[in-house]
Enzyme design. Structure first.
Site, short mmCIF file in Angstrom:
data_model
loop_
_atom_site.label_atom_id
_atom_site.label_comp_id
_atom_site.label_asym_id
_atom_site.label_seq_id
_atom_site.Cartn_x
_atom_site.Cartn_y
_atom_site.Cartn_z
N VAL A 10 86.85 -83.39 15.95
CA VAL A 10 88.31 -84.40 16.72
C VAL A 10 88.40 -84.90 18.12
O VAL A 10 88.11 -85.98 18.83
CB VAL A 10 89.50 -83.56 16.54
CG1 VAL A 10 90.42 -84.06 17.16
CG2 VAL A 10 89.72 -83.36 15.30
N ASP A 31 83.23 -77.73 26.62
CA ASP A 31 82.97 -76.94 25.37
C ASP A 31 82.64 -75.62 25.63
O ASP A 31 82.06 -75.52 26.65
CB ASP A 31 82.20 -77.29 23.57
CG ASP A 31 82.79 -76.96 23.15
OD1 ASP A 31 83.40 -77.37 21.56
OD2 ASP A 31 82.20 -75.84 22.24
N THR A 40 91.96 -74.56 14.33
CA THR A 40 93.44 -74.15 14.08
C THR A 40 93.27 -73.50 12.82
O THR A 40 93.58 -74.02 11.44
CB THR A 40 94.81 -74.05 13.82
OG1 THR A 40 94.64 -75.81 13.25
CG2 THR A 40 95.19 -74.73 15.45
N THR A 48 96.24 -79.04 14.67
CA THR A 48 97.37 -78.55 13.67
C THR A 48 97.54 -77.11 13.95
O THR A 48 97.27 -76.16 13.55
CB THR A 48 96.82 -78.90 12.29
OG1 THR A 48 96.11 -80.61 12.18
CG2 THR A 48 97.89 -79.24 11.41
N CYS A 73 91.51 -79.26 6.27
CA CYS A 73 92.63 -79.87 6.39
C CYS A 73 93.55 -79.38 5.39
O CYS A 73 94.45 -79.12 5.15
CB CYS A 73 92.65 -81.90 6.94
SG CYS A 73 92.07 -81.91 8.48
#
Length: 318
Positions: free
Chosen positions: A16, A34, A85, A120, A260
């Site tokens: 992402v 990162d 997440t 998310t 997801c």
């Protein structure tokens, strides 16, 4: 905030964050941050192991640099958080990556800075979980000293057609002015345009139901396939026949996994239970899809036995 003075930081360079950093790096001074030193070294050498970007695409982002040093965030004034997440073994939201990222950003916050979350989450998580962390580690007050936005990611990993810039982006902000700034920012890189939600919670909810809806539709056809198998009917033939009607949705039975669809519904059900509601349909869909791999394995073993194949001595080929 003057958009000409923007200095962006993308927190998390996975499938992402990296495409986002590349696109913004064509227009603004952008820091790709990162904590994985190997990942950062590879990107500096033009190598993306997720295969979401190429060396040529990375080279086009002339204003993009990479770092693992949190002190380098001090020069930035807009922070976009794109960390994972996941869920834990009990299917509960694991917000630790989000909290840790918020701690890191909080230490770098200055007056007027904006923090945008793309990870998310369940409705309310930005304000209920992330904002208190930002306030604690910055010593600043939300919507007075710093502001937040939420613009959920819609990346489809491995898809080279529906890429970041070609997918309409939901945007939102913690004040009307910040919402307008966030929307303008993303419009700079999203050629498909944006949709400005009325609040952070609306944007959060919109994202989490996108994958919940797909999960439930797949669960329905998976359950139908189990019923039709017992009735001796070919499921695909049934779906093709039903598909002759203009408004029949063309879902197919199959496995649900990845980052997801098999994860996001649990964020919504967690919040639903927290406010005293038992989400029966969503959890039923999750149970059906989680059990499809066992169902397929059992059917495979039955067919092997019918065909005289020694299951115990067989191996699986890829």
């Amino acid at each position: 905030m003057n958009l000409q003075e923007i200095k962006l930081a993308i927190i998390g360079l996975g499938y992402v964050g990296l495409p986002l950093a590349v696109e913004f790096g064509k227009h603004y001074d952008t820091l790709g941050f990162d904590i994985n030193a190997l990942r950062v070294d590879q990107l500096r050498n033009g190598q993306d192991r997720t295969l979401e970007t190429t060396a040529d695409e990375l080279a086009l982002a002339t204003r993009l640099r990479f770092s693992t040093d949190a002190s380098s965030l001090a020069d930035c004034n807009i922070f976009i958080v794109t960390v994972p997440t996941p869920i834990d073994k009990a299917n509960r939201p694991d917000l630790m990556p989000l909290i840790k990222a918020s701690e890191t950003v909080g230490k770098a916050l200055k007056q007027g800075d904006i923090v945008i979350y793309e990870s998310t989450v369940y409705p309310g998580a930005t304000e209920e979980v992330c904002v208190p962390v930002l306030e604690k580690f910055s010593g600043k007050k939300f919507n007075v000293d710093f502001f937040c936005g939420y613009s959920p990611e819609r990346i489809n990993p491995g898809d080279k057609v529906n890429t970041l810039t070609k997918i309409k982006k939901i945007t939102s902000g913690s004040t009307p002015e910040i919402a307008a700034t966030v929307d303008t920012l993303y419009n700079r890189i999203i050629t498909a345009g944006t949709y400005k939600a009325t609040s952070l919670k609306v944007a959060e909810a919109a994202k989490v139901i996108e994958n919940t809806q797909r999960d439930l539709n797949i669960a329905l056809v998976n359950e139908l396939s189990v019923i039709f198998e017992r009735l001796g009917i070919d499921t695909l033939e049934v779906l093709e026949a039903a598909g002759s009607k203009w408004n029949f949705l063309p879902f197919r039975p199959g496995f649900v996994g990845g980052h997801c669809i098999g994860v996001d519904p649990y964020y919504l059900t967690h919040k639903a239970e927290e406010v005293g509601y038992n989400p029966q349909i969503i959890l039923a869909g999750r149970r059906i899809n989680d059990n499809m791999s066992r169902y397929a394995a059992r059917n495979l073993i039955k067919r092997m036995l019918v065909n005289g194949i020694d299951v115990a001595r067989s191996t699986v080929g890829f």
